[in-house]
Design a protein around this motif. Sequence first.
Motif, PDB file in Angstrom:
ATOM      1  N   LEU A 124       2.724  11.680 -17.971  1.00  0.00           N
ATOM      2  CA  LEU A 124       2.822  10.063 -18.275  1.00  0.00           C
ATOM      3  C   LEU A 124       1.144   9.689 -18.622  1.00  0.00           C
ATOM      4  CD1 LEU A 124       4.941   9.608 -15.185  1.00  0.00           C
ATOM      5  CD2 LEU A 124       5.419   9.246 -17.341  1.00  0.00           C
ATOM      6  N   PRO A 125       0.860   8.319 -19.354  1.00  0.00           N
ATOM      7  CA  PRO A 125      -0.237   8.010 -19.593  1.00  0.00           C
ATOM      8  C   PRO A 125      -1.153   7.636 -18.292  1.00  0.00           C
ATOM      9  CG  PRO A 125       1.728   6.751 -20.629  1.00  0.00           C
ATOM     10  CD  PRO A 125       2.242   7.708 -19.777  1.00  0.00           C
ATOM     11  N   GLU A 126      -2.242   8.025 -18.470  1.00  0.00           N
ATOM     12  CA  GLU A 126      -3.094   7.715 -17.230  1.00  0.00           C
ATOM     13  C   GLU A 126      -3.108   6.328 -16.818  1.00  0.00           C
ATOM     14  OE1 GLU A 126      -7.545   8.672 -17.009  1.00  0.00           O
ATOM     15  OE2 GLU A 126      -7.107  10.321 -18.763  1.00  0.00           O
ATOM     16  N   ALA A 127      -3.248   5.865 -15.596  1.00  0.00           N
ATOM     17  CA  ALA A 127      -3.233   4.364 -15.104  1.00  0.00           C
ATOM     18  C   ALA A 127      -3.857   4.419 -13.904  1.00  0.00           C
ATOM     19  CB  ALA A 127      -1.719   4.152 -14.782  1.00  0.00           C
ATOM     20  N   ALA A 170       3.971   3.377 -15.193  1.00  0.00           N
ATOM     21  CA  ALA A 170       5.141   3.459 -16.129  1.00  0.00           C
ATOM     22  C   ALA A 170       6.321   2.473 -15.971  1.00  0.00           C
ATOM     23  CB  ALA A 170       5.570   5.071 -16.530  1.00  0.00           C
ATOM     24  N   GLN A 171       6.666   2.612 -14.517  1.00  0.00           N
ATOM     25  CA  GLN A 171       7.654   1.848 -14.200  1.00  0.00           C
ATOM     26  C   GLN A 171       7.368   0.199 -14.081  1.00  0.00           C
ATOM     27  OE1 GLN A 171       9.819   5.555 -12.513  1.00  0.00           O
ATOM     28  NE2 GLN A 171       9.149   4.138 -11.003  1.00  0.00           N
ATOM     29  N   GLY A 172       6.292  -0.080 -14.618  1.00  0.00           N
ATOM     30  CA  GLY A 172       5.909  -1.734 -14.807  1.00  0.00           C
ATOM     31  C   GLY A 172       5.236  -2.277 -13.637  1.00  0.00           C
ATOM     32  N   ALA A 173       4.696  -1.509 -12.712  1.00  0.00           N
ATOM     33  CA  ALA A 173       3.810  -2.286 -11.865  1.00  0.00           C
ATOM     34  C   ALA A 173       2.411  -2.261 -12.213  1.00  0.00           C
ATOM     35  CB  ALA A 173       4.085  -1.582 -10.343  1.00  0.00           C
ATOM     36  N   ARG A 174       1.537  -3.110 -11.470  1.00  0.00           N
ATOM     37  CA  ARG A 174       0.262  -3.153 -11.533  1.00  0.00           C
ATOM     38  C   ARG A 174      -0.248  -2.378 -10.366  1.00  0.00           C
ATOM     39  NH1 ARG A 174      -1.832  -9.210 -11.717  1.00  0.00           N
ATOM     40  NH2 ARG A 174      -3.677  -8.190 -12.129  1.00  0.00           N
ATOM     41  N   VAL A 175      -1.128  -1.284 -10.710  1.00  0.00           N
ATOM     42  CA  VAL A 175      -1.506  -0.307  -9.736  1.00  0.00           C
ATOM     43  C   VAL A 175      -2.923  -0.061  -9.719  1.00  0.00           C
ATOM     44  CG1 VAL A 175      -0.953   1.570 -11.192  1.00  0.00           C
ATOM     45  CG2 VAL A 175      -1.166   2.101  -9.010  1.00  0.00           C
ATOM     46  N   TYR A 176      -3.410  -0.096  -8.556  1.00  0.00           N
ATOM     47  CA  TYR A 176      -5.015   0.105  -8.349  1.00  0.00           C
ATOM     48  C   TYR A 176      -5.111   1.388  -7.354  1.00  0.00           C
ATOM     49  CZ  TYR A 176      -5.204  -4.701 -10.252  1.00  0.00           C
ATOM     50  OH  TYR A 176      -4.984  -5.782 -11.031  1.00  0.00           O
ATOM     51  N   VAL A 211       0.628   7.714  -9.342  1.00  0.00           N
ATOM     52  CA  VAL A 211       0.004   6.499  -9.952  1.00  0.00           C
ATOM     53  C   VAL A 211       0.387   6.198 -11.113  1.00  0.00           C
ATOM     54  CG1 VAL A 211      -2.353   5.784 -10.616  1.00  0.00           C
ATOM     55  CG2 VAL A 211      -2.214   7.073  -8.516  1.00  0.00           C
ATOM     56  N   ARG A 212       0.800   7.376 -11.928  1.00  0.00           N
ATOM     57  CA  ARG A 212       0.930   7.080 -13.404  1.00  0.00           C
ATOM     58  C   ARG A 212       2.457   6.598 -13.238  1.00  0.00           C
ATOM     59  NH1 ARG A 212      -1.936  11.514 -17.108  1.00  0.00           N
ATOM     60  NH2 ARG A 212      -4.086  11.544 -16.124  1.00  0.00           N
ATOM     61  N   PRO A 247       0.873  -1.121   0.142  1.00  0.00           N
ATOM     62  CA  PRO A 247      -0.024   0.019   0.101  1.00  0.00           C
ATOM     63  C   PRO A 247       0.830   1.177   0.116  1.00  0.00           C
ATOM     64  CG  PRO A 247       0.158  -0.894   2.110  1.00  0.00           C
ATOM     65  CD  PRO A 247       1.064  -1.721   1.345  1.00  0.00           C
ATOM     66  N   THR A 248       0.482   2.284  -0.703  1.00  0.00           N
ATOM     67  CA  THR A 248       1.395   3.483  -0.594  1.00  0.00           C
ATOM     68  C   THR A 248       0.457   4.790  -0.831  1.00  0.00           C
ATOM     69  OG1 THR A 248       3.129   4.696  -2.031  1.00  0.00           O
ATOM     70  CG2 THR A 248       1.768   3.188  -3.287  1.00  0.00           C
ATOM     71  N   ASN A 249       1.077   5.838  -0.363  1.00  0.00           N
ATOM     72  CA  ASN A 249       0.358   7.132  -0.808  1.00  0.00           C
ATOM     73  C   ASN A 249       1.135   7.855  -1.916  1.00  0.00           C
ATOM     74  OD1 ASN A 249      -1.800   7.811   1.217  1.00  0.00           O
ATOM     75  ND2 ASN A 249      -0.145   8.079   2.859  1.00  0.00           N
ATOM     76  N   GLY A 250       2.075   6.838  -2.451  1.00  0.00           N
ATOM     77  CA  GLY A 250       2.577   7.353  -3.807  1.00  0.00           C
ATOM     78  C   GLY A 250       3.944   7.168  -3.840  1.00  0.00           C
ATOM     79  N   ASN A 251       4.786   7.792  -3.023  1.00  0.00           N
ATOM     80  CA  ASN A 251       6.410   7.766  -3.427  1.00  0.00           C
ATOM     81  C   ASN A 251       7.008   6.472  -3.255  1.00  0.00           C
ATOM     82  OD1 ASN A 251       6.723  10.318  -4.819  1.00  0.00           O
ATOM     83  ND2 ASN A 251       6.681  11.360  -2.880  1.00  0.00           N
ATOM     84  N   ALA A 252       6.604   5.927  -1.960  1.00  0.00           N
ATOM     85  CA  ALA A 252       6.844   4.573  -1.979  1.00  0.00           C
ATOM     86  C   ALA A 252       6.721   3.584  -2.857  1.00  0.00           C
ATOM     87  CB  ALA A 252       6.708   4.086  -0.321  1.00  0.00           C
TER      88      ALA A 252
END
Lengths: 407, 407
Positions: free
Chosen positions: B389-392, A175-181, A170-171, A137-142
């Motif tokens: 960056l693209p939406e995600a 872009a760095q290849g993770a699956r993000v929700y 989130v973006r 879980p992350t607020n973003g930067n982690a």
Amino acid sequence: MQDNIRVERPSFVTHLECSMTGETYAADQLHQLSRVGRPLLVRYDLAGAGAALTRDALAARPTDLWRWRELLPVRRAGNIVSLGEIETPLIAIPKSGGPGAIVKDEGRLPTGSFKARGLVMAVSMARELGVTRIAMPTNGNAGAALAAYAARCGIETVILCPEETPEVNVREIAAQGARVYRVNGQIDECGAIVGRGAAEGRWFDFSTLKEPYRIEGKKTMGLELAAQCGWELPDAIFYPTGGGTGLIGMWKAFDELERLGWIGSKRPRMYAVQASGCAPIVRAYEAGEEHAERWENAATVAAGIRVPRAVGDFLILRAVRESGGRALAVGDPAILQAVDACARKDGLLLCPEGGATLAAYHQAMRDGLVDPEERTVLFNCATGLKYPLPEAGAWLDKDAVGDLGAL
Amino acid sequence: MQDNIRVERPSFVTHLECSMTGETYAADQLHQLSRVGRPLLVRYDLAGAGAALTRDALAARPTDLWRWRELLPVRRAGNIVSLGEIETPLIAIPKSGGPGAIVKDEGRLPTGSFKARGLVMAVSMARELGVTRIAMPTNGNAGAALAAYAARCGIETVILCPEETPEVNVREIAAQGARVYRVNGQIDECGAIVGRGAAEGRWFDFSTLKEPYRIEGKKTMGLELAAQCGWELPDAIFYPTGGGTGLIGMWKAFDELERLGWIGSKRPRMYAVQASGCAPIVRAYEAGEEHAERWENAATVAAGIRVPRAVGDFLILRAVRESGGRALAVGDPAILQAVDACARKDGLLLCPEGGATLAAYHQAMRDGLVDPEERTVLFNCATGLKYPLPEAGAWLDKDAVGDLGAL
């Protein structure tokens, strides 16, 4: 100079222990929380490390994070997953801060935040210990840092963000290849989903302090600061506090450096900075409690410190109290004013959490807690470029610019 | 270690000279272009510098940009306007590049781009020489760096951006205290307005190469790269080329280092990378011309290299040809693909201009210009976080997450 990430050097790690009970756990194994549900701390043979490494030998190495190899858990150089973890600069902010104010600009690290320190260590250890799938879980930067390092070494990642996570995070995670929700909740609610999946064996849980190596990465903030200050720690540190890994890590670093004989017993007063809209540590500090209750309806512009409940709460409170510091809350308007003033007057664009430390510093000076002449380090935990800035830029017609005096 | 920005150290600058005619100009004075309208180059007493500074003495200094003081024009430490100009890291990109590909990540500099190198030097010199008001045309990052450094030392700035300047740049320029305008034209048309104002005495003109000190700041890319590579230059350098200050500066740096006896005569092949939608240097290179005509209707996603006309065109072309390199153009789709591949596979988020160097590198390997095993440095000139960056991020309902297997 030798390249810190290619040379084999010994780690002096011996074991891990529960931060609450002191119960020991084996090194070189995967761990989550201790049996009593508390963070594990990594322990070293500091006598051995001190015999192997002198301050002079250290000074001859390149200054990146990996120069501290003897005091870090990674055993084999080949497992280091590096994106260039440079030593972050100390920058005076005389106009918006004052004569004693120095910003440690962590926004220069890979993925633009101090989260890179913790995640580069945790991912390198995950690689060393054979992990193939991680969730967090992350607020973003982690999440951005985890995604980047995991992508680099081929570990699959699933990342859950609270709905108010900054859009750029989130973006970049994707872009760095993770699956993000995106999840309709706070970070601890995202963490509950991650925990459930870990219990089902779907992935390894990388939540703050739930795996023991992120804190070792964050510890390098303290090691680095000591070296940069000529082994004489500053008078005060203002640290934006969500999960608090960095504050706990720096406190641990200072302890290890004293045991090595590289610094004395002087410690900075540690100021844990939170936002008024999410200040569980401040509330617990003021009530004299050892643990902090969950903060309901958390809300602040500084997403990185929007953490309603910290599993390391007692470690944060302990460090703050032992140091003679304090937990301080600042409101969103003061945070945004501090960001604006620092950029406009000193040319340094802080992130909102960095702005919070500057706002808290001024509050502390007004309250007589800090003297303006004291050497005070404010942590800017991410580049200000990640966050929305006000609209600007009047239009000018190139064919109709008559009187340039108006410009 | 001594602090490079506080210690007084001698500058060995002797004079300036016209890059076209060799006519000399006095040091320690304000200058714009030479009498024949060409850039001025700063010259040093390199014998004196070599006697004052050894490579060993250099190695004992902190590794930031100011360690090169003897080879830089600023006379007094008090005029240095620093925001922490760290040595930028070299990062391998084995998956998206190949075994020989190394990115020099200039996005770690203040304001997130390599423009900080040139502007920190030019602003420090402007301060030393008593300038109080500066104007500059910019595609974005140079303006952000100028605004930050000028704000820090109280110099007033007026900045003109072409209409297609990235939004984040316009906003950060304003946040850092400059007056910023958007102009319905290209950067050279913005430059014409700045030039008119300078002629009227309204401000000092900071356009690329129109003041002589930015190139001295950019020169540090070459000095630093040589030191990082153990005084053995790489085989090839791919450099995103708009105004070309960095390429010209690196070429100058290598020449000065050879005169100091710190490197031999080996030079990297210099590849000037442009976008297919704005490639005046490539067109001139292929036609065997010494100067490049203006590129009409310039358009590319890589705003930093959308420069239709470069005042230092002949210097760029001369360095490329002398080095045995080439000028190469790549299309926007290839640029965006390169950015995506590097982030997804190697965890490194490039800016579009950095993506252009990676795309050109692959093109050069396909064309047999570069061997995959050759040590090749690609310049990522800014942090990728500045660009859209693209939406995600699919939505997940925390109360309705049933089957985690879908994650």
